[in-house]
Design an enzyme around this catalytic site. Sequence first.
Site, PDB file in Angstrom:
ATOM      1  N   GLY A 110       1.911  71.452  43.385  1.00 40.08           N
ATOM      2  CA  GLY A 110       1.079  71.684  44.505  1.00 40.08           C
ATOM      3  C   GLY A 110       1.934  71.696  45.971  1.00 40.08           C
ATOM      4  N   CYS A 111       1.495  71.040  47.186  1.00 31.76           N
ATOM      5  CA  CYS A 111       2.176  70.949  48.240  1.00 31.76           C
ATOM      6  C   CYS A 111       3.498  70.241  48.095  1.00 31.76           C
ATOM      7  CB  CYS A 111       1.167  70.332  49.254  1.00 31.76           C
ATOM      8  SG  CYS A 111       2.014  70.084  50.827  1.00 31.76           S
ATOM      9  N   PHE A 112       4.558  70.857  48.479  1.00 31.74           N
ATOM     10  CA  PHE A 112       5.662  70.130  48.167  1.00 31.74           C
ATOM     11  C   PHE A 112       6.024  68.827  48.968  1.00 31.74           C
ATOM     12  CE2 PHE A 112       7.484  74.288  50.353  1.00 31.74           C
ATOM     13  CZ  PHE A 112       7.093  73.984  51.771  1.00 31.74           C
TER      14      PHE A 112
END
Length: 179
Positions: free
Chosen positions: A14-16
């Site tokens: 998901g969001c890094f």
Amino acid sequence: MEKSKHELATFAGGCFWCMVKPFDEQPGIVSIVSGYTGGTTENPTYEQVCSETTGHYEAVQITYNPEIFPYENLLQLYWQQIDPTDPGGQFYDRGQSYQTAIFYHNEEQRQLAEESKRKLAESGIFTKPIATQILPAKTFYPAETYHQDYYKKNPERYNAYQIGSGRSAFIRNHWGEKK
């Protein structure tokens, strides 16, 4: 003293922004780069990846010392940062670029990833099937500078995102207070 061999591990979760801090806090981690992998566009930008037209995942590439922090430990920590049963993204972030994947760099990593996925599926922690893919590593493109070490540069916004997206509560509910 001989310099230890460093290896690469690449994870999409998901969001890094949310994938850096948990690994950064571990011994044997040399560096963590936020970026894009798995797609077809060369040197994609954040905007291009978010458009869902490049085939890239937001990911982190970790350089680590396997003698201090083995790949198996990286896998265990990785599983504890994501919802591995969600095929459509992670938490509030939806779309292919936010899907989860383990990108293996060699046959040993592939085997260890497959084994860890099997054990997780058999553990009974989750009632739905594990959707995280295990894929061969492709070219990794570092994200723009403002994305690197985001949790250090913008701690208030990072913490608000962790809580607001539902990631913090999910991790706490499945793995306990601090993982």
